[in-house]
Write a protein that holds these residues in place. Structure first.
Motif: not given
Length: 455
Positions: A195-199
């Motif tokens: 999710r952090r990567e997507l953000e």
């Protein structure tokens, strides 16, 4: 930050590369255990290592199809899960041949679940943890009941399988708690990382988008700066010529060179014409500036277009009669109304009608027609004038542009009239179309869309 497709390609190839090392390590371990005289049977362990190497060859070949671009995400995830399943089966066989429930290699399942949680979704990690636990429990009970042969661990004295049901249930409870805890914790951490990567991906894309916008704005500002500089140069030239002429006339009059009344009247008349040219240029510039800044946006009203066009034509009749030009109208009865700025709309049609009269030779004709359908109002100004050449059409609406035949036919003109007309039509969501044949006349057609609520 790499895209999700690139990450899946990297994961698949990384598993294949690591598996070569694992197969080599398993084979070397079997050989070393035999040299050290440990109780393990070398042949089954060598077969397990060879099995890992064999299916890794298949995975290496299949990777070219499963994760080739463009990547199918579902197919790529299935390919990764298939590799993890094969590795779990190989590890299960290895544990069976090294002591079953007493094997010292049981902790390797923990490492494998950690890797599983990092590579696939938390749900798939839980599924892998559940079936591996069931397989281990079934293997333990099968060895205890004698359904599967028990292979002794390192200790040669431990030849019997664990047959204590309570012990097996207790160990099973600890194992399932361990597996599920690892699956949940590692899967949750991996999910948060993704999710952090997507953000971060979204933030990067947003930054890139803003960078493109800033770059575009910078380009537009540079273009506006160049246009402003060109505009000032052009305005200076447009105003300097008549001012110089007026100054020359005034010097001739005030210095006494022109003593005859007729000569003085001629010079003053020339200065007056020059001042009129300057005033026309200034008025057109003010009109264009006012339209661009939308100063009259609050002055919109519902305007009946038929009477407005008729009034414009009537105001130009005197100029047409002086040039012996027949100016007629063909206006459809009950023409729809539009919500517009009245003065701007009058200016739009006045420019077209005045230009038609101005650039039509004596004895010619100008016809103004207005019709409508369910979508738009169409106002056409047709003349039998000098026309517009094909090479001039693409510049005819540019600021200060006057075609060569227009300059030779009529000296006076600012080159801003059609620019103003086009701006008014565009602001209303419409356009101006031109059909022209040099020497035979032109037809300027204004298309104005009807709003849904237009009466």
């Amino acid at each position: 930050m790499i895209p999700r497709e690139e990450e899946l390609i990297y994961r698949s190839h990384w598993l294949v590369r690591v598996r070569w090392f694992v197969a080599l390590l398993m084979g070397a371990g079997a050989l070393v255990s035999d040299l050290l005289g440990l109780a393990y049977r070398m042949q089954p362990l060598i077969l397990v290592a060879a099995f890992v190497a064999a299916y890794n060859v298949l995975f290496a070949l299949a990777a070219r199809w499963a994760v080739t671009k463009p990547v199918d995400l579902r197919r790529a995830y299935r390919f990764v899960n298939l590799q993890i399943t094969a590795d779990f089966l190989a590890l299960l066989a290895w544990v069976h041949y090294t002591g079953g429930p007493a094997s010292p290699f049981l902790p390797f399942f923990v490492f494998h679940h950690v890797m599983c949680g990092l590579l696939v979704s938390p749900r798939m990690t839980l599924i892998h943890a559940a079936w591996v636990f069931v397989a281990l429990l079934a293997m333990a009970f099968s060895e205890a009941r004698g359904w599967l042969p028990h292979h002794q661990p390192i200790d040669p004295g431990s030849t019997r399988a664990i047959d204590s049901t309570s012990y097996l249930l207790g160990a099973a409870l600890v194992t399932v708690v361990t597996f599920l805890t690892i699956a949940i914790v590692v899967g949750g951490i991996a999910l948060r990382l993704r999710r952090r990567e997507l953000e971060l991906d979204e933030t990067r894309l947003e930054v890139e988008r803003h960078a493109h916008q800033i770059e575009g704005a910078h380009t537009r500002l540079e273009k506006l700066d160049r246009e402003r500089s060109a505009f000032f140069r052009l305005m200076s030239h447009q105003l300097r010529s008549p001012l110089t002429s007026i100054q020359t006339v005034l010097k001739l009059v005030t210095s006494g060179y022109a003593e005859e009344k007729e000569k003085i009247a001629e010079l003053v008349g020339r200065a007056e014409r020059q001042s009129q040219d300057m005033l026309a240029l200034i008025n057109d510039m003010l009109s264009l500036t006012r339209i661009r800044s939308m100063e009259e946006a609050e002055g919109q009203e519902t305007v009946a277009l038929g009477p407005l066009v008729a009034d414009v034509v009537e105001s130009v009749q005197n100029a047409a009669q002086k040039r012996k030009i027949t100016l007629t109208t063909e206006i459809e009865p009950d023409l729809p109304s539009l919500v517009v700025v009245r003065n701007q709309m009058k200016q739009l049609f006045a420019v077209l009608v005045e230009n038609a009269v101005k650039y039509t030779p004596e004895g010619g004709a100008v016809t103004v027609s207005a019709t409508s359908d369910e979508h738009a109002i169409r106002v056409a100004v047709k003349d039998t004038g000098i026309g517009v050449s094909p090479e001039d059409r693409e510049h005819i609406f540019d600021e200060f542009y006057r075609a060569p035949n227009a300059r030779s036919h009529e000296r006076v003109g600012t080159g801003l009239g059609l620019t103003i007309a086009q701006k008014v039509a565009t602001d209303l969501g419409g356009r101006i179309e031109l059909e022209s044949t040099p020497g035979r006349g032109s037809t300027f057609t204004v298309l104005l869309p009807l709003a849904p609520a237009t009466s």
